[in-house]
Design a protein around this motif. Structure first.
Motif, PDB file in Angstrom:
ATOM      1  N   TYR A  32       6.839   0.615  -6.345  1.00 36.36           N
ATOM      2  CA  TYR A  32       6.369  -0.684  -6.834  1.00 36.36           C
ATOM      3  C   TYR A  32       7.458  -1.745  -6.676  1.00 36.36           C
ATOM      4  N   TRP A  91       7.534  -2.784  -3.094  1.00 37.28           N
ATOM      5  CA  TRP A  91       6.372  -3.602  -2.749  1.00 37.28           C
ATOM      6  C   TRP A  91       6.554  -5.036  -3.244  1.00 37.28           C
ATOM      7  N   ARG A 108       9.504  -6.867  -1.350  1.00 38.02           N
ATOM      8  CA  ARG A 108       9.092  -7.299  -0.009  1.00 38.02           C
ATOM      9  C   ARG A 108       8.247  -8.568  -0.086  1.00 38.02           C
ATOM     10  N   SER A 116       9.922   7.137  -1.475  1.00 44.58           N
ATOM     11  CA  SER A 116       9.896   5.840  -2.161  1.00 44.58           C
ATOM     12  C   SER A 116      11.231   5.118  -2.031  1.00 44.58           C
ATOM     13  N   TYR A 131      11.429   3.657   1.363  1.00 51.48           N
ATOM     14  CA  TYR A 131      10.562   2.482   1.426  1.00 51.48           C
ATOM     15  C   TYR A 131      11.225   1.290   0.729  1.00 51.48           C
ATOM     16  N   CYS A 143      12.256  -2.274   2.355  1.00 49.96           N
ATOM     17  CA  CYS A 143      11.767  -3.541   1.817  1.00 49.96           C
ATOM     18  C   CYS A 143      12.904  -4.509   1.477  1.00 49.96           C
TER      19      CYS A 143
END
Length: 153
Positions: free
Chosen positions: A51, A54, A57, A134, A137, A141
């Motif tokens: 999260y 996300w 980003r 995660s 990721y 980001c």
């Protein structure tokens, strides 16, 4: 800071799996059962990092409805992502070694202890793999996008 390489993380996991498997041979009978609480804890950490990636980003790309992000906050998130990736890989290796060792014991004991430890270690391994994904990721980001004016030069 350079991006984390997945091959290094896989190597760390394999080394820790071998060390855990070797250490469990003489010690397994004297160890207490694995706690199941590692699975939801690590899963929630992975969810939080996903999260955060996300939202970061979206804020870096200045999507509508988001506030700009401070550069120092992005650097801190990138450091968190790198640390989580390496720590998650190490713990994934430990749980993989535990899973492999208990898989060899499943047919030998009539008790449910190896089965319980097998399922808990396997679930913890999967949660650690999710944490590593995660973290990678989140690290992705945190990259600063290339300026459209510099791309044509």
């Amino acid at each position: 800071m350079r991006p984390t390489r997945p091959g290094v993380l896989a190597g760390i996991a394999v080394v820790f799996a071998i060390l855990a498997w070797g250490a469990l041979k003489p010690l397994y009978a004297s160890l207490p059962g694995l706690p199941w609480t590692a699975i939801p804890t690590v899963f929630l950490l992975a969810l939080g990092e996903f999260y955060s990636g996300w939202m970061t980003r979206a804020r870096i790309h200045r999507r509508p409805g988001t506030k700009p992000v401070e550069p120092l906050a992005v650097a801190r998130l990138a450091a968190l992502a790198k640390a989580s990736a390496y720590g998650g890989a190490a713990f994934a290796g430990l749980f993989a070694g535990f899973t492999l060792y208990t898989a060899g014991l499943l047919g030998r004991f009539d008790q449910g202890v190896p089965w319980r430890d097998f399922y808990i270690a396997g679930g913890s391994f999967l949660a650690c793999v999710l944490l590593v994904c995660s973290a990678l990721y989140l690290e992705y980001c945190c990259k600063v996008p290339k300026d459209s004016g510099e791309a044509g030069r």
